[in-house]
Design a protein around this motif. Structure first.
Motif, PDB file in Angstrom:
ATOM      1  N   ALA A  24       0.832  -1.204   0.000  1.00 12.17           N
ATOM      2  CA  ALA A  24       0.000   0.000   0.000  1.00 12.17           C
ATOM      3  C   ALA A  24       0.863   1.250   0.000  1.00 12.17           C
ATOM      4  CB  ALA A  24      -0.928  -0.017   1.213  1.00 12.17           C
ATOM      5  N   ALA A  25       1.950   1.219   0.759  1.00  9.40           N
ATOM      6  CA  ALA A  25       2.847   2.377   0.808  1.00  9.40           C
ATOM      7  C   ALA A  25       3.413   2.685  -0.568  1.00  9.40           C
ATOM      8  CB  ALA A  25       3.981   2.102   1.795  1.00  9.40           C
ATOM      9  N   GLU A  26       3.766   1.649  -1.324  1.00  9.33           N
ATOM     10  CA  GLU A  26       4.308   1.855  -2.669  1.00  9.33           C
ATOM     11  C   GLU A  26       3.275   2.489  -3.590  1.00  9.33           C
ATOM     12  OE1 GLU A  26       5.645  -0.946  -6.389  1.00  9.33           O
ATOM     13  OE2 GLU A  26       6.453  -1.456  -4.413  1.00  9.33           O
ATOM     14  N   VAL A  27       2.056   1.948  -3.587  1.00  5.81           N
ATOM     15  CA  VAL A  27       1.008   2.469  -4.462  1.00  5.81           C
ATOM     16  C   VAL A  27       0.693   3.919  -4.114  1.00  5.81           C
ATOM     17  CG1 VAL A  27      -1.408   2.207  -5.155  1.00  5.81           C
ATOM     18  CG2 VAL A  27       0.038   0.184  -4.882  1.00  5.81           C
ATOM     19  N   LEU A  28       0.596   4.214  -2.828  1.00  2.00           N
ATOM     20  CA  LEU A  28       0.280   5.575  -2.398  1.00  2.00           C
ATOM     21  C   LEU A  28       1.397   6.545  -2.743  1.00  2.00           C
ATOM     22  CD1 LEU A  28      -1.277   4.682   1.051  1.00  2.00           C
ATOM     23  CD2 LEU A  28      -2.507   5.686  -0.882  1.00  2.00           C
ATOM     24  N   ALA A  29       2.641   6.121  -2.545  1.00  2.00           N
ATOM     25  CA  ALA A  29       3.766   6.999  -2.851  1.00  2.00           C
ATOM     26  C   ALA A  29       3.842   7.290  -4.342  1.00  2.00           C
ATOM     27  CB  ALA A  29       5.067   6.373  -2.351  1.00  2.00           C
ATOM     28  N   PHE A  30       3.599   6.270  -5.163  1.00  2.00           N
ATOM     29  CA  PHE A  30       3.550   6.497  -6.611  1.00  2.00           C
ATOM     30  C   PHE A  30       2.417   7.454  -6.960  1.00  2.00           C
ATOM     31  CE2 PHE A  30       6.126   2.588  -7.662  1.00  2.00           C
ATOM     32  CZ  PHE A  30       7.042   3.251  -8.474  1.00  2.00           C
ATOM     33  N   LEU A  82      -8.017  -9.804  -6.178  1.00  3.76           N
ATOM     34  CA  LEU A  82      -7.034 -10.264  -7.155  1.00  3.76           C
ATOM     35  C   LEU A  82      -7.309  -9.777  -8.574  1.00  3.76           C
ATOM     36  CD1 LEU A  82      -6.729 -13.989  -5.978  1.00  3.76           C
ATOM     37  CD2 LEU A  82      -5.092 -12.161  -5.557  1.00  3.76           C
ATOM     38  N   GLN A  83      -8.409  -9.102  -8.758  1.00  4.63           N
ATOM     39  CA  GLN A  83      -8.819  -8.708 -10.111  1.00  4.63           C
ATOM     40  C   GLN A  83      -7.738  -7.884 -10.806  1.00  4.63           C
ATOM     41  OE1 GLN A  83     -12.588  -6.737 -10.179  1.00  4.63           O
ATOM     42  NE2 GLN A  83     -12.677  -6.592 -12.407  1.00  4.63           N
ATOM     43  N   ASP A  84      -7.106  -6.955 -10.078  1.00  8.18           N
ATOM     44  CA  ASP A  84      -6.097  -6.082 -10.678  1.00  8.18           C
ATOM     45  C   ASP A  84      -4.666  -6.500 -10.334  1.00  8.18           C
ATOM     46  OD1 ASP A  84      -8.119  -4.418 -11.740  1.00  8.18           O
ATOM     47  OD2 ASP A  84      -8.280  -3.369  -9.825  1.00  8.18           O
ATOM     48  N   PHE A  85      -4.519  -7.493  -9.492  1.00 10.25           N
ATOM     49  CA  PHE A  85      -3.164  -7.889  -9.078  1.00 10.25           C
ATOM     50  C   PHE A  85      -3.184  -9.359  -8.693  1.00 10.25           C
ATOM     51  CE2 PHE A  85       0.697  -7.806  -6.385  1.00 10.25           C
ATOM     52  CZ  PHE A  85       1.555  -7.152  -7.256  1.00 10.25           C
ATOM     53  N   PHE A 395      -0.651  -9.096  -0.610  1.00 11.06           N
ATOM     54  CA  PHE A 395      -0.185  -8.083  -1.545  1.00 11.06           C
ATOM     55  C   PHE A 395      -1.369  -7.406  -2.245  1.00 11.06           C
ATOM     56  CE2 PHE A 395       3.877 -10.623  -1.726  1.00 11.06           C
ATOM     57  CZ  PHE A 395       4.728  -9.603  -1.330  1.00 11.06           C
ATOM     58  N   ALA A 396      -2.283  -8.225  -2.755  1.00  8.98           N
ATOM     59  CA  ALA A 396      -3.411  -7.692  -3.522  1.00  8.98           C
ATOM     60  C   ALA A 396      -4.298  -6.809  -2.661  1.00  8.98           C
ATOM     61  CB  ALA A 396      -4.213  -8.839  -4.127  1.00  8.98           C
ATOM     62  N   SER A 397      -4.517  -7.186  -1.412  1.00 10.34           N
ATOM     63  CA  SER A 397      -5.375  -6.383  -0.540  1.00 10.34           C
ATOM     64  C   SER A 397      -4.720  -5.041  -0.228  1.00 10.34           C
ATOM     65  CB  SER A 397      -5.694  -7.143   0.748  1.00 10.34           C
ATOM     66  OG  SER A 397      -4.539  -7.295   1.561  1.00 10.34           O
ATOM     67  N   GLY A 398      -3.398  -5.032  -0.081  1.00 11.36           N
ATOM     68  CA  GLY A 398      -2.702  -3.769   0.141  1.00 11.36           C
ATOM     69  C   GLY A 398      -2.870  -2.819  -1.025  1.00 11.36           C
ATOM     70  N   ARG A 399      -2.789  -3.349  -2.246  1.00  4.62           N
ATOM     71  CA  ARG A 399      -2.985  -2.516  -3.435  1.00  4.62           C
ATOM     72  C   ARG A 399      -4.429  -2.025  -3.526  1.00  4.62           C
ATOM     73  NH1 ARG A 399       1.138  -2.624  -7.273  1.00  4.62           N
ATOM     74  NH2 ARG A 399      -0.315  -1.821  -8.817  1.00  4.62           N
ATOM     75  N   LYS A 400      -5.364  -2.927  -3.252  1.00  2.99           N
ATOM     76  CA  LYS A 400      -6.787  -2.540  -3.333  1.00  2.99           C
ATOM     77  C   LYS A 400      -7.103  -1.421  -2.337  1.00  2.99           C
ATOM     78  CE  LYS A 400      -9.747  -4.352  -5.355  1.00  2.99           C
ATOM     79  NZ  LYS A 400     -10.378  -4.069  -6.662  1.00  2.99           N
TER      80      LYS A 400
END
Length: 414
Positions: A24-30, A82-85, A395-400
């Motif tokens: 989640a930190a990576e997605v948010l920072a990007f 998991l749909q997007d990752f 991983f997927a839940s962190g991105r979602k």
């Protein structure tokens, strides 16, 4: 006048430095968000590193329908995560960190060097370059009267404000690595429904082994066997006889069904096939051969290859009269009943079931009771067997959740 929250000025706090929180930190920072991550342990990713001891199984290569089926009652919810990752996207992400992967003979996916540490180091380097601030030895204590996050640190307690918060605190297993379930009463006090945390991917106890079996064979592997619950297809693999029961990969694969059966009936009977590759008829013929002056132990060894821990367990669980009837003996070898009475303690389990109910969250994992507060990872109410499924969903839940936070930060405000 209606305005839009300016995303670059937004500040998000993440509590928990496991795979879900770091992703989640990576997605948010990007996404241009200022990210501060707090973890109570001296370093982040501790459970991730321990899971990699002996080989970092990061995900699985099986087809998607079979893959999502591993999540049992929550497969619909996890499928959405998991749909997007999915597993393929996860492998691509790892390759982007400069880490190659390969598929093992079992279909499990591993980093090329089988280790978790190089992957974590490369990941943390990326996060630092993105400006993510990581604070270790900082434990979340809940909220103060003004709604700020209470954070304890070696320098004392402080209040931290944020535009959104992600909780990625893990489940209730392996407390020494930070997943202690201490967050449960904090969320329950805010009206969030938490399904009770239970052991998953765990061993189970029997009422008692005999002193002989326990003292001589505890720790012995039962190889090339199969295990099943009544009316279920057997699974091939291996497990381990423990001082109090059984554990190991074969048991973990059935742990959710075994645990749920115990919850309903106070015990669960499983059936162990000591010779899954040998048909019952063939085994019956072999055991029917005259043994003359040979002992039963030698007869079992010569005709069926049963000795060691398998022979000891057969003696432990089969009635004496079974050994006088080759057909009964063959039948018991093919379906040796073991009565299990309880799972091992939660803190010994590889993972936990239970947690924050999906029904109390939005599709992007925001708590309906606490707008602006999101959850991800093993603290959600789902479970999966070992084999890379746990990590993939974390991983997927962190991105979602991170995608949900980015949307939340762009909401119209008055």
């Amino acid at each position: 006048m209606t305005t839009l929250t300016q995303q670059p000025a937004s500040r998000v706090v993440i509590i928990g430095g496991g795979p879900a929180g770091l992703m989640a930190a990576e997605v948010l920072a990007f996404g241009g968000v200022q990210v501060e991550l707090y973890d109570g342990m001296p370093s982040v990713g501790r459970k991730f590193l321990l899971a990699g001891v002996g080989g970092m199984n990061i995900t699985h290569s099986e087809a998607k329908p079979a893959f999502v089926g591993r999540y049992g009652a929550r497969q619909n919810e996890v499928t959405a995560l998991l749909q997007d990752f999915d597993a393929d996207a996860l492998r691509g992400w790892i390759h982007g960190l400069g880490i190659n992967t390969f598929v093992g003979t079992s279909g499990r996916v591993f980093p090329s060097d089988m280790k978790a540490a190089p992957l974590l180091r490369a990941w943390l380097k990326r996060l630092r370059e993105l400006g993510v601030q990581i604070h270790t030895r900082h434990r979340w204590l809940g909220w103060d009267a003004q709604g700020a996050l209470r954070i304890s640190s070696p320098a004392g307690e402080r209040a931290v404000n944020s535009d959104a918060t992600l909780l990625a605190l893990g489940g209730g297993s392996w407390a020494r690595l930070g997943s202690d379930g201490a967050w449960v009463p904090l969320l329950e006090a805010r009206g969030v429904h938490i399904a009770p945390l239970q052991a998953s991917n765990c061993g189970f106890d029997v009422a008692a082994w005999s002193p002989l079996l326990r003292d001589k064979f505890a720790g012995a592997p039962l190889k090339n066997v199969s295990l099943c619950l009544p009316q279920q297809a057997p699974r091939l693999g291996e497990c381990v006889l423990t001082a109090s029961g059984i554990e190991g990969s074969l048991v973990y694969a059935l742990s959710a069904s075994i645990r749920d059966t115990i919850n309903r009936q106070s015990s669960a009977k499983v059936y162990l096939d000591l010779l899954p590759q040998t048909p019952l008829g063939k085994l019956h013929i072999a055991l029917s051969k005259p043994r003359g002056s040979q002992s039963m132990a030698k007869h079992l060894h010569r005709q069926a290859g049963i000795d060691g821990v398998k022979a000891a367990l057969l003696r432990e669980l089969a009635n004496a009269e079974v050994f006088t009837d080759p057909l009964q003996l063959a039948s018991v070898i093919k379906a040796l009943p073991i009565a299990l009475i309880r799972p091992r303690p939660l803190d010994e389990a590889i993972s936990s079931a239970g947690g924050v109910a999906f029904e109390h969250m939005t599709p992007h994992l925001m708590l309906k009771q606490l707008p602006g507060t999101f959850c991800a990872g093993e603290m959600l109410d789902w479970e999966a067997p070992t084999g890379g499924y746990l990590l993939t969903a974390c991983f997927a839940s962190g991105r979602k959740a991170a995608q949900g936070i980015l949307e939340w930060l762009q909401r119209p405000t008055e």
